[in-house]
Every structure is written in C-alpha cells, then in structure tokens.
Design a protein around this motif. Structure first.
Motif, short mmCIF file in Angstrom:
data_model
loop_
_atom_site.label_atom_id
_atom_site.label_comp_id
_atom_site.label_asym_id
_atom_site.label_seq_id
_atom_site.Cartn_x
_atom_site.Cartn_y
_atom_site.Cartn_z
N LEU A 1 78.07 -90.55 8.59
CA LEU A 1 79.05 -91.65 8.69
C LEU A 1 79.76 -91.90 7.38
CD1 LEU A 1 76.99 -94.21 10.84
CD2 LEU A 1 78.62 -92.47 11.60
N GLY A 2 79.57 -91.00 6.41
CA GLY A 2 80.26 -91.15 5.14
C GLY A 2 79.31 -91.44 3.99
N LEU A 3 79.89 -91.72 2.83
CA LEU A 3 79.12 -91.96 1.61
C LEU A 3 78.53 -93.37 1.62
CD1 LEU A 3 78.27 -91.15 -1.32
CD2 LEU A 3 80.49 -92.08 -2.07
N VAL A 4 77.25 -93.46 1.26
CA VAL A 4 76.59 -94.76 1.09
C VAL A 4 76.04 -94.80 -0.33
CG1 VAL A 4 74.76 -96.31 1.86
CG2 VAL A 4 75.99 -94.90 3.53
N GLU A 5 76.50 -95.76 -1.12
CA GLU A 5 76.06 -95.88 -2.51
C GLU A 5 75.04 -97.00 -2.66
OE1 GLU A 5 79.69 -94.35 -5.22
OE2 GLU A 5 80.07 -96.29 -4.22
N GLY A 6 74.27 -96.91 -3.72
CA GLY A 6 73.26 -97.93 -3.97
C GLY A 6 72.67 -97.78 -5.36
N ASP A 7 71.84 -98.77 -5.72
CA ASP A 7 71.14 -98.73 -7.00
C ASP A 7 69.79 -98.06 -6.88
OD1 ASP A 7 73.19 -100.30 -8.35
OD2 ASP A 7 72.43 -101.99 -7.18
N ALA A 8 69.22 -98.08 -5.67
CA ALA A 8 67.92 -97.43 -5.42
C ALA A 8 67.85 -97.06 -3.95
CB ALA A 8 66.77 -98.37 -5.79
N PHE A 9 67.08 -96.00 -3.67
CA PHE A 9 66.97 -95.47 -2.31
C PHE A 9 65.49 -95.27 -1.99
CE2 PHE A 9 71.05 -94.53 -3.96
CZ PHE A 9 71.94 -94.54 -2.88
N VAL A 10 65.07 -95.69 -0.79
CA VAL A 10 63.68 -95.61 -0.38
C VAL A 10 63.56 -94.62 0.77
CG1 VAL A 10 61.67 -96.86 0.51
CG2 VAL A 10 63.30 -98.02 -1.04
N ASP A 11 62.82 -93.54 0.55
CA ASP A 11 62.56 -92.56 1.60
C ASP A 11 61.42 -93.10 2.46
OD1 ASP A 11 61.89 -90.45 3.24
OD2 ASP A 11 61.77 -88.95 1.65
N ALA A 12 61.78 -93.64 3.63
CA ALA A 12 60.81 -94.16 4.59
C ALA A 12 61.00 -93.46 5.92
CB ALA A 12 60.98 -95.67 4.74
N ALA A 13 61.16 -92.14 5.85
CA ALA A 13 61.51 -91.35 7.03
C ALA A 13 60.30 -90.84 7.81
CB ALA A 13 62.40 -90.18 6.63
N GLY A 14 59.12 -91.36 7.52
CA GLY A 14 57.93 -90.97 8.29
C GLY A 14 57.65 -89.48 8.21
#
Length: 395
Positions: free
Chosen positions: A196-209
């Motif tokens: 769906l496009g670019l999503v920016e952030g300050d931190a990213f949490v891998d909670a993909a099981g």
C-alpha cells in the motif's frame, strides 16, 4: 517519547498487545497487517494462559507477569468497552496435570516441586480430590497436580479487545498491507515499503508470529523463527464434562521438544459455549497447512485415554495453525543489534496468547526507557538460537 512513531508489523494477539501498551503510553502507533486482525495464528489457538507447563526460568517469569497483568488489562478494557471485555471470555478455572505411569508420576512430582520453589501454586491431588474436581476423568492416574493460576481466554476475542483498546487510544490499523522491504538511512530503519506504499516511523516492531523469520529476512536482519504446526479437534456442545484444563504430563515434554516429527499429548478443556477442545500436536512441516487425518487420530486417541466417556461424542470440526518456534524455546523480545530502529516481539510458539500481556509490557518498558518488571536479557535478539539457523533444517 510521547508522539514517537512506532509501526507494529502484525495484528495477532502479540502485535495487538504491543500496540495497546505503546498507544496508551502516548506513542503514535500504526499497525500493519497483511491479512485480517487475529486471523492467522491467534485464531487457531486454544486460548491458554498457563504457568503449569513452564519450568523455573525466564519463560516462567514472563508467564507469571502475564498472568498478573491479564485481569488488570481486562478491567481497563471493561471500563471503556464492557462488551469487548466480556467477549474475551476470561476463565480463571485452573489446570490439572495428570500422569498415567509410574515414571510419569515421578517426573510430574519433580517438575511440580521445582515450580513450587519458584513460587508457583502447584497442589498435589489425591484420588478422591481428583475425582471431585474431574468426575469424568479416567481413574488410571498415578499422580495429579492442580494449578489454580491457569486460565483461558477466547483468543480472537482477546486480540480484538486489545486491538480495540489500542485504536481507542489513537492507534491506526492498516489491513491488506504486505511488508516487502526495508528503507534505511545511515544504518537505521526509517520505513518499510508495503503493498500500500511507503510507511515511515521512528521504530518498527516485528510481531509477525510464525512469519517473523521471513519478514525479518526481508528487512535485512533475519531471526531464526520458524513455523511449527499444531492441530485441535472441537466437539459438539455438551453438558458440563470437563471443568479445568486437563492434560497429560507428556505435554510439557512435547512443548520443550525440538524434534521435527510429530509430538502429541492429551490436552482436554471445555469452552464457555460447551464445546470441548482436544489437543495437542506439534510438527515442523514448514508452512504446509494440510490437515492430516492420522494426526487427528493420534490426538483423539490420547484424549480418550484421559476421558473415555468422550468416545461417542461427535467432532464438529478440526483446525490447525502455525506457532512461532525458536530453537531454544524462548521468546524474542527487544531491539535488533544489527539494524537500529528494528524491534522484535515473537517466538512464543504455542504460548503467545498467555504471554502477550507480559511481552507487551516488557517491550514498552524497553522501548520507552521504563524499568522492566523482569530481566529482559534472556529474551535478547543477539543469542545463538535466534541469529544462527540450525544447519540442515528448513524454515
């Protein structure tokens, strides 16, 4: 850290719990989910909130923290959304672990003694007390231990309650959003390119099981989290028959085993709707989602050894799902030392429902500089079992 932009990758129960804690702490949270919320692993579990199956050590400490937090979290949800809290179907009914052989009895008694020394309530039951607690259970039992702290939730309802609370606190959910690659700047993760496009952030949490290993590899910092499949049988609704979560002592060994072939043990419990859940199995078959009748037969046979009266009860459905397996059987919680801005919250295998509350609280404290309720070091990302795949094994 108020206003920090945090992107949670995955809307299962662990991702939902993390999103809730971070949103309530004032962070600007976005949750990305490639399918639907709680539609994968979370929807295919039993809803266990257990201390009974964990020996002394860091996972037990995380389980005890989670068990303390669950009622508090549900009270907070109920204050704003009583219907959502009711849908969780919180049942602090306790568990009973039984042994059916002399060797099993000795092992169960040893295991229970070690748990008592760690502060777990584990009460030995004599035959009369066991018969009162579970009148339909086989009498061919050599030892039994009751765990009053064990509880149960409806997994999808629990995840929906947590995610709903996160959204109420300002979090944003994007579904149908597949993460494809990382965007980095100066060695730091600053965004993800998605369907769906670019999503920016300050931190990213891998909670993909179970998909955390695959997702982390796309982001350039792979962790050794693999799928381990489990199946459950569901009976038609019945009169009250099973009053606790009841399982054979072999269950603890199956949980802790690293074997890739079928590991099965008897796990029997009722739901509020009157159905009875029969488990459990563990197999490492990659993401092969085919239901195997021979596995279901093993589950049924083991359940009937504990509750012979279930022999004529119809099974109305069977389901299976993938659990996020880590070779050393400990969750992965904390920052990734290889890629600044990437955090992990996963690897709980079949305990993610119960451990989600404690995992989210620990992650929140680590991300926002709080004082954790327990030592986070055992769950760190840079340990051999997480950063080095076992040679010759497939994901």
């Amino acid at each position: 850290m108020r206003g920090t932009r945090i992107v949670v990758l995955g809307a299962g129960i662990v991702g939902a719990a993390c999103a809730r804690e971070l949103a309530l702490a004032g962070c600007a949270v976005t949750v990305l989910e490639r399918g639907g919320p709680a539609a994968a692993t979370t929807a295919h579990g039993e809803g266990n909130v257990l201390v009974s199956d964990k020996g002394p050590g860091p996972e037990l400490e995380l389980a005890r923290l989670s068990r303390r937090l669950w009622p508090e979290v549900l009270d907070e949800v109920a204050a704003h959304r009583p219907g959502a809290a009711a849908a969780v179907e919180w049942e602090p009914k306790g568990g009973i672990v039984v042994a059916t052989t002399g060797e099993g009895a000795r092992e169960l008694e040893r295991f229970a003694a070690s748990q008592r020394a760690a502060g777990v309530a584990a009460e030995a039951l004599d035959p009369a007390a066991l018969a009162r607690a579970e009148p339909h259970l086989t009498r061919d039992v050599t030892a039994a231990v009751a765990y009053p702290e064990d509880a149960q939730v409806q997994p999808s309802g629990a995840a929906a309650a947590l995610l709903g609370d996160a959204l109420r606190a300002g979090a944003v959910l994007r579904t149908g959003c597949d993460v494809r690659e990382a965007v980095t700047r100066g060695g730091r993760l600053t965004g993800v390119r998605t369907s769906l496009g670019l999503v920016e952030g300050d931190a990213f949490v891998d909670a993909a099981g179970p998909w955390a290993g695959e997702l982390s590899a796309r982001l350039g910092a792979p962790v050794d989290v693999r799928p381990r499949r489990g199946e459950v049988l569901v009976t038609t609704p019945m009169p009250p028959t099973v009053f606790h979560k009841v399982y054979d002592a072999d269950y603890v060994g199956a949980v802790g085993s690293g074997a890739g072939d079928l590991q099965a043990s008897a796990v029997v419990e009722s739901t509020r709707a009157g159905t009875i859940l029969l488990g459990s199995s563990r197999r490492r078959v990659g993401f092969d989602d085919r239901t195997r009748p021979e596995v279901l037969s093993v589950i049924a046979a083991k359940a009937l050894r504990l509750f012979p009266s279930l022999a004529g009860v119809p099974v109305m459905r069977a389901y299976g799902g993938f659990r996020p397996y880590v070779p050393d059987h400990l969750p992965v919680i904390g920052p990734d030392p290889r890629l600044d801005g990437l955090w992990h919250a996963g690897g709980h295998e079949g305990a993610g429902i119960g451990l989600s509350a404690g995992t989210a609280r620990l992650l929140r404290d680590l991300m926002l500089g709080g004082r954790p309720d327990l030592d986070p070091a055992p769950f760190r990302v840079d340990r051999p079992a997480v950063l080095g795949a076992v040679e010759g094994e497939t994901r």
